[in-house]
Structure formats: C-alpha cells, structure tokens
Design a protein around this motif. Structure first.
Motif, PDB file in Angstrom:
ATOM      1  N   UNK A   1      45.947  30.335  36.346  1.00  0.00           N
ATOM      2  CA  UNK A   1      46.458  30.617  37.684  1.00  0.00           C
ATOM      3  C   UNK A   1      45.641  29.913  38.759  1.00  0.00           C
ATOM      4  N   UNK A   2      44.435  29.446  38.381  1.00  0.00           N
ATOM      5  CA  UNK A   2      43.537  28.791  39.334  1.00  0.00           C
ATOM      6  C   UNK A   2      43.648  27.272  39.294  1.00  0.00           C
ATOM      7  N   UNK A   3      44.289  26.723  38.269  1.00  0.00           N
ATOM      8  CA  UNK A   3      44.410  25.280  38.150  1.00  0.00           C
ATOM      9  C   UNK A   3      44.619  24.876  36.712  1.00  0.00           C
ATOM     10  N   UNK A   4      44.962  23.608  36.516  1.00  0.00           N
ATOM     11  CA  UNK A   4      45.232  23.092  35.174  1.00  0.00           C
ATOM     12  C   UNK A   4      44.138  22.111  34.775  1.00  0.00           C
ATOM     13  N   UNK A   5      43.317  22.479  33.801  1.00  0.00           N
ATOM     14  CA  UNK A   5      42.272  21.552  33.345  1.00  0.00           C
ATOM     15  C   UNK A   5      42.857  20.381  32.576  1.00  0.00           C
TER      16      UNK A   5
ATOM     17  N   UNK B   1      43.007  38.509  21.707  1.00  0.00           N
ATOM     18  CA  UNK B   1      43.666  38.937  22.934  1.00  0.00           C
ATOM     19  C   UNK B   1      42.808  38.704  24.176  1.00  0.00           C
ATOM     20  N   UNK B   2      41.495  38.881  24.069  1.00  0.00           N
ATOM     21  CA  UNK B   2      40.623  38.674  25.229  1.00  0.00           C
ATOM     22  C   UNK B   2      40.656  37.221  25.679  1.00  0.00           C
ATOM     23  N   UNK B   3      40.539  36.296  24.732  1.00  0.00           N
ATOM     24  CA  UNK B   3      40.533  34.883  25.090  1.00  0.00           C
ATOM     25  C   UNK B   3      41.857  34.475  25.714  1.00  0.00           C
ATOM     26  N   UNK B   4      42.960  34.946  25.164  1.00  0.00           N
ATOM     27  CA  UNK B   4      44.264  34.593  25.719  1.00  0.00           C
ATOM     28  C   UNK B   4      44.428  35.191  27.116  1.00  0.00           C
ATOM     29  N   UNK B   5      43.989  36.436  27.319  1.00  0.00           N
ATOM     30  CA  UNK B   5      44.096  37.068  28.633  1.00  0.00           C
ATOM     31  C   UNK B   5      43.279  36.310  29.675  1.00  0.00           C
ATOM     32  N   UNK B   6      42.067  35.902  29.302  1.00  0.00           N
ATOM     33  CA  UNK B   6      41.226  35.141  30.227  1.00  0.00           C
ATOM     34  C   UNK B   6      41.831  33.769  30.479  1.00  0.00           C
ATOM     35  N   UNK B   7      42.318  33.124  29.437  1.00  0.00           N
ATOM     36  CA  UNK B   7      42.971  31.817  29.587  1.00  0.00           C
ATOM     37  C   UNK B   7      44.121  31.901  30.590  1.00  0.00           C
ATOM     38  N   UNK B   8      44.949  32.919  30.468  1.00  0.00           N
ATOM     39  CA  UNK B   8      46.096  33.053  31.367  1.00  0.00           C
ATOM     40  C   UNK B   8      45.650  33.269  32.807  1.00  0.00           C
TER      41      UNK B   8
ATOM     42  N   UNK C   1      36.531  25.461  40.763  1.00  0.00           N
ATOM     43  CA  UNK C   1      37.777  24.718  40.601  1.00  0.00           C
ATOM     44  C   UNK C   1      37.813  24.067  39.215  1.00  0.00           C
ATOM     45  N   UNK C   2      38.878  24.312  38.451  1.00  0.00           N
ATOM     46  CA  UNK C   2      38.994  23.734  37.111  1.00  0.00           C
ATOM     47  C   UNK C   2      40.074  22.655  37.035  1.00  0.00           C
ATOM     48  N   UNK C   3      40.704  22.351  38.144  1.00  0.00           N
ATOM     49  CA  UNK C   3      41.801  21.388  38.159  1.00  0.00           C
ATOM     50  C   UNK C   3      41.338  20.017  37.654  1.00  0.00           C
ATOM     51  N   UNK C   4      42.021  19.521  36.606  1.00  0.00           N
ATOM     52  CA  UNK C   4      41.781  18.186  36.037  1.00  0.00           C
ATOM     53  C   UNK C   4      40.359  18.011  35.509  1.00  0.00           C
ATOM     54  N   UNK C   5      39.698  19.130  35.150  1.00  0.00           N
ATOM     55  CA  UNK C   5      38.363  19.067  34.562  1.00  0.00           C
ATOM     56  C   UNK C   5      38.438  19.470  33.091  1.00  0.00           C
ATOM     57  N   UNK C   6      37.319  19.381  32.398  1.00  0.00           N
ATOM     58  CA  UNK C   6      37.245  19.789  30.994  1.00  0.00           C
ATOM     59  C   UNK C   6      36.661  21.188  30.939  1.00  0.00           C
ATOM     60  N   UNK C   7      37.489  22.142  30.523  1.00  0.00           N
ATOM     61  CA  UNK C   7      37.110  23.552  30.498  1.00  0.00           C
ATOM     62  C   UNK C   7      36.589  23.937  29.121  1.00  0.00           C
TER      63      UNK C   7
END
Length: 217
Positions: A154-158, A143-150, A126-132
């Motif tokens: 979808x799993x939560x907002x850090x 492109x790889x970093x942006x694809x992984x970021x997107x 869970x990455x919600x409200x954490x420091x990623x």
C-alpha cells in the motif's frame, strides 16, 4: 516464487542453526541473539550474490583498481520483535540500506486455536522501485509475512522482493507460493518437518522472540 535453501550444504551456518535450537544453549539470551545475528550475516552474504552490481574504479594509494559495488537501493524491513537480531545481521553487511519495522502478531479473539494476524505499528521508508528485503526468523503458517507484505504494498511497489527466514515449515512455504507474486525470492536457512496442531514449527526452536528478549505476557 524462487526458493533458495541455504543449509543443504555444510557450512558454519549449520553450526549456528544447531546452537539456536539446542535447549542447553538457547536460553542464554545474549548468545541466542548473537547466533541469530550471525545467521543473518551468512544469509546476507548468500543473498548478495543475487543483487545487481555496477562497475566502479577505486583510487588506492598506489593506483586505480577496477571493481564492482551494489547498485540496488536496499530497504531492510523486519517484523517485530523477533526479527530484530536477524535484521542486525543483515544490516552489518548492507550497512547503507534503509530500514523499516512492522509489528505483526497472532490475535486469538476467542482464546482458542483460531487466530488472525494484526499488523499495527509501522515505520517504513519509501520502497517504490527499490529492493525490499522482508526479514522474519520463523515461517510457520506464512500469514504474518503475507499480511505485512500486503500492508507494505500500500506504500509503494518495490523493484524486487526478497524474503529471508531462518526456519520454515512446508505449510508456510506453500501459503507464500499461493499468496505472493511469482517473482519473489524466498531465502530459507533451513526447512523443518511440519506444523503441530497449534501451528508451531516442529522441531523448530520454540518462540524466537521470547528466547531473544524474554517471555511476554
């Protein structure tokens, strides 16, 4: 996006960077992995200055000492497979962090220069409200970093996002600026000149995953 360039001043970091580039040294896979790990440790130390801390009191054998400790809930997330040694370097310093792993690779559907990024395997807490902390040694096209970021969003907002790379190309940095939020931090060990016609970093170091773990098919 806030960008932190770490090799502008002389330090042991530049020594390790030189060794992972050097064709007479880098083909020792164990040494290559260890140098990438040590670069991760240096980068973790520098990044730690930008984290949040809380005041604590420590009981020593002879009394009480006031100090500080990291208050952020950290999640380290690496892009497989090249990111693993760098991840370990960060984990050596942020030893209580949670850990995530995502696979991303260039897919050439027509066996030519065109490629898209496929993000497949994911094992992420869970990455919600954490420091990623998103970790990948090479920032080429971005492109790889942006694809992984997107995918991760979808799993939560850090609460905060830090991206750590060893070698970056200007084209990749420009791509991240255009596709990631302004409040992201990008930590770059060293900036190289450009990408070649195959979108590899020049002068770069070659394929970080192959150097660390052997050639792939």
């Amino acid at each position: 996006m806030q960008i932190h360039y770490l090799s502008d001043e002389n330090s042991i970091l530049n020594h390790f960077l030189g060794q992972i580039r050097n064709v007479n040294i880098q083909h020792d896979s164990m040494r290559f992995r260890r140098n990438v790990e040590r670069i991760g440790e240096v980068m973790a130390y520098e990044l730690s200055k930008d984290l949040h801390y809380s005041d604590v009191e420590i009981q020593t054998p002879l009394g009480i000492k006031k100090t500080t400790e990291i208050s952020d809930k950290l999640v380290l997330c690496s892009i497989l497979r090249a990111g693993l040694p760098l991840h370990l370097g960060f984990l050596n310093y942020f030893d209580s962090a949670e850990n995530g792993f995502v696979s991303a690779y260039r897919h050439h559907p027509n066996n030519d220069a065109f490629f898209d990024i496929l993000v497949e395997y994911q094992a992420v807490p869970n990455i919600e409200n954490k420091t990623l902390l998103l970790i990948d040694p090479m920032l080429a096209t971005g492109q790889s970093i942006v694809a992984v970021y997107e995918k991760l969003m979808q799993k939560g907002l850090p609460k905060e996002i830090h991206i750590a790379v060893i070698i970056a190309a200007p084209e990749g940095i420009a791509y991240l600026k255009n596709h990631l939020p302004d409040h992201c931090h990008l930590w770059v060990a060293t900036l190289d000149e450009k990408l070649n016609d195959k979108n590899y970093i020049i002068p770069g170091l070659g394929d970080a995953g192959d150097l660390a773990y052997g050639n792939k098919l």
